[in-house]
Design an enzyme around this catalytic site. Structure first.
Site, PDB file in Angstrom:
ATOM      1  N   THR A 185      -3.043   4.303  23.828  1.00 52.88           N
ATOM      2  CA  THR A 185      -3.869   3.143  24.214  1.00 52.88           C
ATOM      3  C   THR A 185      -3.050   2.152  25.038  1.00 52.88           C
ATOM      4  OG1 THR A 185      -3.355   2.141  22.060  1.00 52.88           O
ATOM      5  CG2 THR A 185      -5.422   3.362  22.245  1.00 52.88           C
TER       6      THR A 185
ATOM      7  N   ASP B  31       6.914  -6.830  10.969  1.00 51.53           N
ATOM      8  CA  ASP B  31       5.732  -7.488  10.407  1.00 51.53           C
ATOM      9  C   ASP B  31       5.958  -7.677   8.912  1.00 51.53           C
ATOM     10  OD1 ASP B  31       4.444  -7.601  12.808  1.00 51.53           O
ATOM     11  OD2 ASP B  31       3.213  -5.822  12.486  1.00 51.53           O
ATOM     12  N   VAL B  32       5.352  -8.702   8.351  1.00 48.89           N
ATOM     13  CA  VAL B  32       5.604  -9.028   6.947  1.00 48.89           C
ATOM     14  C   VAL B  32       4.626  -8.364   5.989  1.00 48.89           C
ATOM     15  CG1 VAL B  32       4.152 -11.088   6.863  1.00 48.89           C
ATOM     16  CG2 VAL B  32       6.194 -10.936   5.402  1.00 48.89           C
ATOM     17  N   ASP B  33       3.475  -7.916   6.492  1.00 45.39           N
ATOM     18  CA  ASP B  33       2.480  -7.319   5.593  1.00 45.39           C
ATOM     19  C   ASP B  33       2.826  -5.855   5.304  1.00 45.39           C
ATOM     20  OD1 ASP B  33       2.025  -6.707   8.236  1.00 45.39           O
ATOM     21  OD2 ASP B  33      -0.164  -6.658   8.052  1.00 45.39           O
TER      22      ASP B  33
ATOM     23  N   HIS C 204       4.627   4.817  17.026  1.00 43.79           N
ATOM     24  CA  HIS C 204       3.421   4.364  16.329  1.00 43.79           C
ATOM     25  C   HIS C 204       2.871   5.512  15.484  1.00 43.79           C
ATOM     26  CE1 HIS C 204      -0.570   2.772  15.574  1.00 43.79           C
ATOM     27  NE2 HIS C 204      -0.202   1.613  16.126  1.00 43.79           N
TER      28      HIS C 204
ATOM     29  N   GLU D  28       1.887  -5.752  21.906  1.00 40.17           N
ATOM     30  CA  GLU D  28       2.253  -4.343  21.782  1.00 40.17           C
ATOM     31  C   GLU D  28       2.088  -3.614  23.116  1.00 40.17           C
ATOM     32  OE1 GLU D  28       1.611  -1.740  18.057  1.00 40.17           O
ATOM     33  OE2 GLU D  28      -0.048  -1.197  19.396  1.00 40.17           O
TER      34      GLU D  28
ATOM     35  N   ASP E 143       1.193   3.781   7.517  1.00 42.17           N
ATOM     36  CA  ASP E 143       0.067   3.152   6.822  1.00 42.17           C
ATOM     37  C   ASP E 143      -0.655   4.233   6.029  1.00 42.17           C
ATOM     38  OD1 ASP E 143      -2.266   1.885   5.969  1.00 42.17           O
ATOM     39  OD2 ASP E 143      -2.365   0.627   7.763  1.00 42.17           O
TER      40      ASP E 143
ATOM     41  N   TYR F  82      -0.541 -15.136   5.454  1.00 47.25           N
ATOM     42  CA  TYR F  82       0.361 -13.990   5.467  1.00 47.25           C
ATOM     43  C   TYR F  82       1.599 -14.197   4.595  1.00 47.25           C
ATOM     44  CZ  TYR F  82      -1.875 -10.883   8.830  1.00 47.25           C
ATOM     45  OH  TYR F  82      -2.725  -9.994   9.419  1.00 47.25           O
TER      46      TYR F  82
END
Length: 331
Positions: free
Chosen positions: A222, A188-190, A210, A280, A303, A103
């Site tokens: 979820t 998060d790094v991605d 989200h 999460e 995303d 990562y």
């Protein structure tokens, strides 16, 4: 004439006379009061008084100037406003999760875009969690900003990394963050920054909607619905579904959140159960019963590879980097 009838009529006449005398007495007392006040004013009309009357604009009212107390004008102190102060730059510290060497490949783009868009003009520490400090790239940073590498142990499976993230944050918060910094932004790094992200996100505790569930209702979330798990949320409860890749707040609040989630995950582990979406799921349970003071829209976490951008999102500020999740996780 009956004597009783005579005295009854006489009493009425006397009563009317008494009331008439009372009214006349009150009237003449007011007249005499006005005359005496006028006479006092005339007796004080001397050259010295006329001189003072010429300066009456500069004289304060006294008790003798007005018959009623409501005529007095109180002295009001002049308001003094403090001088304007310039706000000192806020120190914002970012936790970047990169426990795997695989990562770290996303870290260069993350830092480069953060320097363009994240908290520009403010002091920032980029805390990078990784098991390979030597692999962290050297990126030119603005003044007052630095990369701080925090070495952590490696885990074989990505689920284990996700499960231990809360433990890492809570441990370092207790060891150093509580004494060193003001706010923590856990990312998060991605990902990469594509537009301005500034102090508007800061709050004692904040979470991010989200992108996959921001338009849904609780029946589509979820959540963890198994009562045995510490992340359990009943099906008739819940307001938002929060993303695990963008949350934060003041250091004490983030410490309480991460410590509670870590302890809940340890209890699950002891009971032989793992929440459906790991950390999460526990984050959503915590934020359901400890409401965040600010909720960020999905423009702060999107995303484009998996979701079509809706018209209501005019800007995408922090977006996922295109990648093959299975390849990255199983490399």
């Amino acid at each position: 004439m009956d004597p009783r009838e005579f005295w009854r009529k006489s009493a009425k006449v006397w009563l009317c006379l008494i009331l008439l005398c009372a009214v006349l007495l009150g009237f003449y007392s007011n007249v005499f009061s006005l005359i005496s006040t006028w006479q006092r004013g005339e007796s004080q009309s001397s050259p010295e008084v006329h001189h003072l009357q010429g300066q009456q604009g500069r004289l304060p009212f006294s008790e003798g100037d007005c018959h009623l107390d409501t005529c007095r004008i109180p002295e009001v102190p002049r308001l003094v406003y403090p001088k304007a102060q310039l706000l000192k730059p806020t120190r914002v510290d970012v936790l970047v999760m990169t426990p795997w060497t695989r990562y770290v490949v996303f870290l260069k783009l993350f830092l480069e875009t953060a320097e363009k868009h994240f908290m520009v003009g403010h002091k920032v520490n980029y805390y990078v969690f990784t098991d390979q400090p030597a692999a962290v790239p050297q990126i030119p940073l603005q003044e007052g900003r630095q990369v701080v590498v925090l070495k952590v142990r490696n885990y074989k499976h990505w689920q284990d990394i996700s499960m231990h993230r809360m433990e890492m944050i809570s441990n370092f918060s207790q060891q150093r963050f509580l004494r060193e910094v003001h706010y923590l932004v856990c990312l998060d790094v991605d990902m990469k920054f594509s537009d301005h992200v500034g102090v508007e996100i800061l709050a004692p505790l904040f979470g991010t909607l989200h992108p996959g569930f921001y338009a849904g209702d609780r029946h589509s979330f979820t959540y963890e619905h198994r009562p045995l798990s510490q992340a359990y949320i009943p099906r008739d409860e819940g307001d938002f579904y929060y993303a695990g890749g963008f949350f934060g707040g003041s250091v004490p609040e983030v410490y309480r959140l991460t410590m509670a989630c870590h302890q809940a995950m340890m209890a699950d582990q002891a009971n032989g159960i793992e929440a459906v979406w790991h950390d999460e799921s526990h984050l959503n349970r915590y934020l359901l019963y400890h409401k965040p003071s600010k909720v960020l829209s999905p423009e702060y976490l999107w995303d484009e590879q998996m979701l079509q951008r809706p018209p209501l999102l005019r800007k995408l500020r922090y977006v996922a980097v295109p990648k093959n999740h299975a390849e990255i996780r199983n490399r």
